[in-house]
Write a protein that holds these residues in place. Structure first.
Motif, PDB file in Angstrom:
ATOM      1  N   SER A 164       0.816  -1.220   0.000  1.00 47.84           N
ATOM      2  CA  SER A 164       0.000   0.000   0.000  1.00 47.84           C
ATOM      3  C   SER A 164       0.849   1.269   0.000  1.00 47.84           C
ATOM      4  O   SER A 164       0.327   2.354  -0.269  1.00 47.84           O
ATOM      5  CB  SER A 164      -0.942   0.010   1.207  1.00 47.84           C
ATOM      6  OG  SER A 164      -0.191   0.014   2.407  1.00 47.84           O
ATOM      7  N   ASN A 165       2.129   1.177   0.282  1.00 42.86           N
ATOM      8  CA  ASN A 165       3.009   2.350   0.266  1.00 42.86           C
ATOM      9  C   ASN A 165       3.661   2.573  -1.091  1.00 42.86           C
ATOM     10  O   ASN A 165       4.375   3.555  -1.271  1.00 42.86           O
ATOM     11  CB  ASN A 165       4.112   2.208   1.323  1.00 42.86           C
ATOM     12  CG  ASN A 165       3.564   2.268   2.721  1.00 42.86           C
ATOM     13  OD1 ASN A 165       2.549   2.894   2.964  1.00 42.86           O
ATOM     14  ND2 ASN A 165       4.238   1.617   3.638  1.00 42.86           N
ATOM     15  N   ARG A 166       3.425   1.698  -2.049  1.00 44.14           N
ATOM     16  CA  ARG A 166       4.093   1.772  -3.346  1.00 44.14           C
ATOM     17  C   ARG A 166       3.808   3.097  -4.063  1.00 44.14           C
ATOM     18  O   ARG A 166       4.718   3.745  -4.570  1.00 44.14           O
ATOM     19  CB  ARG A 166       3.679   0.599  -4.214  1.00 44.14           C
ATOM     20  CG  ARG A 166       4.202   0.710  -5.622  1.00 44.14           C
ATOM     21  CD  ARG A 166       3.846  -0.488  -6.455  1.00 44.14           C
ATOM     22  NE  ARG A 166       5.103  -0.961  -6.988  1.00 44.14           N
ATOM     23  CZ  ARG A 166       5.419  -2.190  -7.202  1.00 44.14           C
ATOM     24  NH1 ARG A 166       4.560  -3.136  -6.929  1.00 44.14           N
ATOM     25  NH2 ARG A 166       6.580  -2.510  -7.689  1.00 44.14           N
ATOM     26  N   ALA A 167       2.555   3.498  -4.121  1.00 44.68           N
ATOM     27  CA  ALA A 167       2.193   4.731  -4.834  1.00 44.68           C
ATOM     28  C   ALA A 167       2.867   5.945  -4.194  1.00 44.68           C
ATOM     29  O   ALA A 167       3.349   6.836  -4.900  1.00 44.68           O
ATOM     30  CB  ALA A 167       0.683   4.901  -4.846  1.00 44.68           C
ATOM     31  N   ARG A 168       2.913   5.987  -2.896  1.00 42.98           N
ATOM     32  CA  ARG A 168       3.545   7.109  -2.193  1.00 42.98           C
ATOM     33  C   ARG A 168       5.031   7.192  -2.521  1.00 42.98           C
ATOM     34  O   ARG A 168       5.554   8.280  -2.787  1.00 42.98           O
ATOM     35  CB  ARG A 168       3.358   6.943  -0.683  1.00 42.98           C
ATOM     36  CG  ARG A 168       3.938   8.076   0.114  1.00 42.98           C
ATOM     37  CD  ARG A 168       3.811   7.846   1.605  1.00 42.98           C
ATOM     38  NE  ARG A 168       2.468   7.376   1.949  1.00 42.98           N
ATOM     39  CZ  ARG A 168       2.178   6.740   3.069  1.00 42.98           C
ATOM     40  NH1 ARG A 168       3.104   6.483   3.948  1.00 42.98           N
ATOM     41  NH2 ARG A 168       0.954   6.353   3.318  1.00 42.98           N
ATOM     42  N   PHE A 169       5.713   6.065  -2.551  1.00 45.38           N
ATOM     43  CA  PHE A 169       7.143   6.065  -2.837  1.00 45.38           C
ATOM     44  C   PHE A 169       7.424   6.349  -4.312  1.00 45.38           C
ATOM     45  O   PHE A 169       8.412   6.998  -4.642  1.00 45.38           O
ATOM     46  CB  PHE A 169       7.788   4.746  -2.408  1.00 45.38           C
ATOM     47  CG  PHE A 169       7.852   4.577  -0.916  1.00 45.38           C
ATOM     48  CD1 PHE A 169       8.244   5.612  -0.094  1.00 45.38           C
ATOM     49  CD2 PHE A 169       7.533   3.372  -0.328  1.00 45.38           C
ATOM     50  CE1 PHE A 169       8.317   5.468   1.283  1.00 45.38           C
ATOM     51  CE2 PHE A 169       7.605   3.207   1.047  1.00 45.38           C
ATOM     52  CZ  PHE A 169       7.992   4.261   1.850  1.00 45.38           C
ATOM     53  N   GLU A 170       6.559   5.873  -5.206  1.00 42.46           N
ATOM     54  CA  GLU A 170       6.743   6.175  -6.623  1.00 42.46           C
ATOM     55  C   GLU A 170       6.552   7.664  -6.882  1.00 42.46           C
ATOM     56  O   GLU A 170       7.281   8.263  -7.673  1.00 42.46           O
ATOM     57  CB  GLU A 170       5.793   5.336  -7.470  1.00 42.46           C
ATOM     58  CG  GLU A 170       6.215   3.891  -7.567  1.00 42.46           C
ATOM     59  CD  GLU A 170       5.267   3.041  -8.392  1.00 42.46           C
ATOM     60  OE1 GLU A 170       4.209   3.558  -8.822  1.00 42.46           O
ATOM     61  OE2 GLU A 170       5.586   1.858  -8.585  1.00 42.46           O
ATOM     62  N   GLU A 171       5.579   8.265  -6.233  1.00 42.65           N
ATOM     63  CA  GLU A 171       5.366   9.710  -6.365  1.00 42.65           C
ATOM     64  C   GLU A 171       6.556  10.492  -5.821  1.00 42.65           C
ATOM     65  O   GLU A 171       7.002  11.463  -6.425  1.00 42.65           O
ATOM     66  CB  GLU A 171       4.083  10.120  -5.634  1.00 42.65           C
ATOM     67  CG  GLU A 171       3.795  11.595  -5.694  1.00 42.65           C
ATOM     68  CD  GLU A 171       3.525  12.089  -7.112  1.00 42.65           C
ATOM     69  OE1 GLU A 171       3.785  13.274  -7.377  1.00 42.65           O
ATOM     70  OE2 GLU A 171       3.068  11.291  -7.949  1.00 42.65           O
ATOM     71  N   ALA A 172       7.098  10.070  -4.713  1.00 44.59           N
ATOM     72  CA  ALA A 172       8.265  10.731  -4.139  1.00 44.59           C
ATOM     73  C   ALA A 172       9.485  10.577  -5.038  1.00 44.59           C
ATOM     74  O   ALA A 172      10.314  11.490  -5.127  1.00 44.59           O
ATOM     75  CB  ALA A 172       8.552  10.168  -2.752  1.00 44.59           C
ATOM     76  N   THR A 175       9.361  13.214  -7.874  1.00 43.86           N
ATOM     77  CA  THR A 175       9.358  14.622  -7.465  1.00 43.86           C
ATOM     78  C   THR A 175      10.530  15.411  -8.043  1.00 43.86           C
ATOM     79  O   THR A 175      10.306  16.512  -8.565  1.00 43.86           O
ATOM     80  CB  THR A 175       9.334  14.726  -5.928  1.00 43.86           C
ATOM     81  OG1 THR A 175       8.160  14.084  -5.447  1.00 43.86           O
ATOM     82  CG2 THR A 175       9.348  16.163  -5.461  1.00 43.86           C
TER      83      THR A 175
END
Length: 52
Positions: free
Chosen positions: A36-44, A47
């Protein structure tokens, strides 16, 4: 007598510290690899490449 107490306490502290830091390491790895953290890390990761 005091040297054996000191030795025992030192060994206890070392083994407890190893277990503590191993637990922290495993918790960090679990957080980083949790699906569930994949999208957050891909967005980061994107950046720095984004144009303003």
């Amino acid at each position: 007598m005091t040297t054996s107490t000191y030795t025992w306490l030192a060994q206890f502290a070392q083994s407890t510290g190893v277990l503590y830091f191993m637990g922290v390491f495993l918790a960090i790895c679990a957080y980083a690899l949790w699906p569930s953290n994949r999208a957050r890390f891909e967005e980061a990761a994107r950046t720095p490449l984004r144009e303003d």
